[in-house]
Write a protein that holds these residues in place. Structure first.
Motif, PDB file in Angstrom:
ATOM      1  N   GLU A  41      -0.142   3.456 -10.094  1.00 29.10           N
ATOM      2  CA  GLU A  41       0.520   4.199  -9.018  1.00 29.10           C
ATOM      3  C   GLU A  41       2.019   3.908  -9.029  1.00 29.10           C
ATOM      4  O   GLU A  41       2.441   2.749  -9.036  1.00 29.10           O
ATOM      5  N   ARG A  42       2.822   4.956  -9.069  1.00 30.23           N
ATOM      6  CA  ARG A  42       4.269   4.812  -9.088  1.00 30.23           C
ATOM      7  C   ARG A  42       4.782   4.781  -7.647  1.00 30.23           C
ATOM      8  O   ARG A  42       4.559   5.720  -6.887  1.00 30.23           O
ATOM      9  N   VAL A  43       5.495   3.694  -7.315  1.00 31.73           N
ATOM     10  CA  VAL A  43       5.844   3.427  -5.920  1.00 31.73           C
ATOM     11  C   VAL A  43       7.359   3.362  -5.751  1.00 31.73           C
ATOM     12  O   VAL A  43       8.072   2.777  -6.574  1.00 31.73           O
ATOM     13  N   ALA A  44       7.840   3.958  -4.670  1.00 32.70           N
ATOM     14  CA  ALA A  44       9.253   3.911  -4.319  1.00 32.70           C
ATOM     15  C   ALA A  44       9.395   3.429  -2.873  1.00 32.70           C
ATOM     16  O   ALA A  44       8.518   3.664  -2.042  1.00 32.70           O
ATOM     17  N   VAL A  45      10.508   2.745  -2.597  1.00 30.14           N
ATOM     18  CA  VAL A  45      10.757   2.162  -1.275  1.00 30.14           C
ATOM     19  C   VAL A  45      12.157   2.540  -0.825  1.00 30.14           C
ATOM     20  O   VAL A  45      13.126   2.398  -1.588  1.00 30.14           O
ATOM     21  N   LEU A  46      12.275   3.001   0.410  1.00 33.43           N
ATOM     22  CA  LEU A  46      13.573   3.345   0.966  1.00 33.43           C
ATOM     23  C   LEU A  46      14.092   2.199   1.828  1.00 33.43           C
ATOM     24  O   LEU A  46      13.413   1.768   2.766  1.00 33.43           O
ATOM     25  N   LEU A  47      15.273   1.682   1.484  1.00 35.53           N
ATOM     26  CA  LEU A  47      15.938   0.656   2.290  1.00 35.53           C
ATOM     27  C   LEU A  47      16.863   1.389   3.257  1.00 35.53           C
ATOM     28  O   LEU A  47      17.891   1.922   2.862  1.00 35.53           O
ATOM     29  N   CYS A  48      16.503   1.404   4.538  1.00 35.13           N
ATOM     30  CA  CYS A  48      17.113   2.373   5.447  1.00 35.13           C
ATOM     31  C   CYS A  48      18.346   1.881   6.190  1.00 35.13           C
ATOM     32  O   CYS A  48      19.129   2.701   6.685  1.00 35.13           O
ATOM     33  N   GLY A  49      18.560   0.562   6.308  1.00 35.97           N
ATOM     34  CA  GLY A  49      19.697   0.111   7.102  1.00 35.97           C
ATOM     35  C   GLY A  49      20.192  -1.265   6.720  1.00 35.97           C
ATOM     36  O   GLY A  49      19.410  -2.142   6.330  1.00 35.97           O
ATOM     37  N   GLY A  50      21.510  -1.461   6.842  1.00 35.58           N
ATOM     38  CA  GLY A  50      22.116  -2.718   6.433  1.00 35.58           C
ATOM     39  C   GLY A  50      22.939  -3.412   7.497  1.00 35.58           C
ATOM     40  O   GLY A  50      23.731  -4.305   7.178  1.00 35.58           O
TER      41      GLY A  50
END
Length: 314
Positions: free
Chosen positions: A291-300
Motif C-alpha cells: 500500500e502506497r501511503v502519503a501524509v500531509l503535515l498541515c501546520g508548523g
C-alpha cells in the motif's frame, strides 16, 4: 456542487498568492515502508489555511467593513496575511488557548485582534456577532464552500507533483482540509481522517449519525479543537464512507511523532502537524503490504518560537 471543477479553477485563481509547498519521499520513523510527505507547514503563515483565505477573498466582494474571522490561531494568521496582501482590513477573534506564538503571528500579519476566553466556539460567537453588527465578510475557518474549495487546491498541487499514493493520512479539526481532499478525489483514493482522542468531532459525528458537540482538550486543541465538525465535511464523509477511514490517536502518540519529525528529518511542526503521521508511528493505522501511503503535515506554528531566545539576545 461541482467540487472538482471548482477546486481546479481555484488552484489557478490562487496560484500566484500561495507557496507551492515541497514534497519529500522518505523512509524512517520506525516504519517498514517509504512514505510521501507533503510539507504544507511551509505554506504562508505556517499552515495550509492561506489557500482557503485567498480563495475566499478572490472569489467574493469584500465590503467596506472588511473581513472577520474566528480562529484557533492558524486560520486567523492566514486571513490576516491574505487581507494585508490584498489591501483589506481584518478583525480576528481567537481563544486564549491559541497560545502566545500564534497570537503574536496574527498581530504581526496586521489584523485587528481580540483574544477571548474559552475555546474556538467562543471566538466564533464573537466573530458572528461582529459580522451582524458591521456587515463584515465572514471568512469561516472550515465550514464554507469557498474555504473547502481553497483547501482542496493542496491536492491539485500534490497530484501535479507526482502523488501516486493509494492512501492519504490527514489530520482533522473542523474538517475544511479533509473536506477539500474528499471533494477533489471523490472516493478515488482512501483517506484516513486522523483526530486526537481529545478532539474527535468527525469521529463522534459519524458514530452519532449527525454532527454533535464534543469536549475539546489536549496538545493539538489550538489547531484541531473544533467543538463540532463542519456540515460540509460531515456530508462529504457520509457520501464517501467507503473511502474514508476515521481513527483517533493519543496525545502521547502525537508528541512522539512530532519529535520523530524533528530528530530524523529536521522538520519542525506543531502537534496538529504531526497528528496524521502519529497514526502510522503509533500503529493506529497499519498499511497493507504494498500500500502506497502519503501524509500531509498541515501546520508548523508551535507553542514557542524556537529562535525567540536568539531574538531577545539580539
Amino acid at each position: 456542487m461541482q467540487w472538482k471543477q471548482d477546486i481546479g479553477a481555484a488552484e489557478t485563481r490562487i496560484r500566484q498568492y500561495v507557496q507551492r509547498t515541497p514534497i519529500l519521499d522518505t523512509i524512517g520513523f520506525g516504519l517498514k515502508q517509504p512514505i510521501m510527505l507533503k510539507l504544507e507547514h511551509m505554506q504562508h503563515t505556517g499552515s495550509f489555511k492561506a489557500r482557503g483565505a485567498f480563495n475566499t477573498l478572490l472569489g467574493g466582494t469584500v465590503p467596506d467593513a472588511g473581513l472577520v474571522a474566528a480562529s484557533g490561531g492558524n486560520h486567523g494568521a492566514a486571513v490576516a496575511y491574505a487581507a494585508k496582501q490584498m489591501g483589506f482590513r481584518a478583525r480576528v477573534y481567537v481563544p486564549e488557548m491559541a497560545g502566545q506564538a500564534k497570537i503574536a503571528l496574527i498581530r504581526a500579519c496586521g489584523a485587528d485582534l481580540e483574544v477571548v476566553p474559552g475555546a474556538y466556539a467562543n471566538a466564533l460567537e464573537k466573530a458572528q456577532s461582529y459580522e451582524q453588527q458591521t456587515g463584515a465578510m465572514q471568512v469561516h475557518a472550515y465550514d464554507a464552500p469557498a474555504t473547502v474549495i481553497g483547501q482542496g487546491t493542496c491536492f491539485v498541487e500534490w497530484d501535479s507533483q507526482g502523488l501516486e499514493a493509494d492512501t492519504i493520512l490527514i489530520a482533522v479539526g473542523g474538517g475544511g482540509l479533509i473536506a477539500g481532499a474528499m471533494a477533489w478525489y471523490g472516493g478515488s483514493k482512501k483517506i484516513v481522517a486522523v483526530e486526537p482522542e481529545t478532539c474527535s468531532a468527525l469521529h463522534s459525528a459519524l458514530e452519532a449519525g449527525a454532527p454533535v458537540d464534543v469536549e475539546v482538550s489536549g496538545v493539538a486543541a489550538n489547531a484541531l479543537g473544533a467543538r463540532r465538525i463542519g456540515n460540509i465535511c460531515y456530508e462529504l464523509a457520509q457520501g464517501h464512507s467507503d473511502a474514508v477511514t476515521p481513527l483517533t490517536v493519543s496525545d502521547a502518540a502525537i508528541t512522539k511523532a512530532q519529535k520523530l519529525l524533528w530528530r530524523e528529518r529536521r522538520l519542525l511542526v506543531e502537534p496538529a502537524g504531526a497528528t496524521a503521521l502519529a497514526a502510522l508511528t503509533s500503529g493506529a493505522y497499519q498499511p497493507e503490504a504494498g500500500e502506497r501511503v502519503a501524509v500531509l503535515l498541515c501546520g508548523g506554528n508551535g507553542a514557542n518560537d524556537p529562535l525567540e531566545a536568539l531574538n531577545d539576545a539580539a
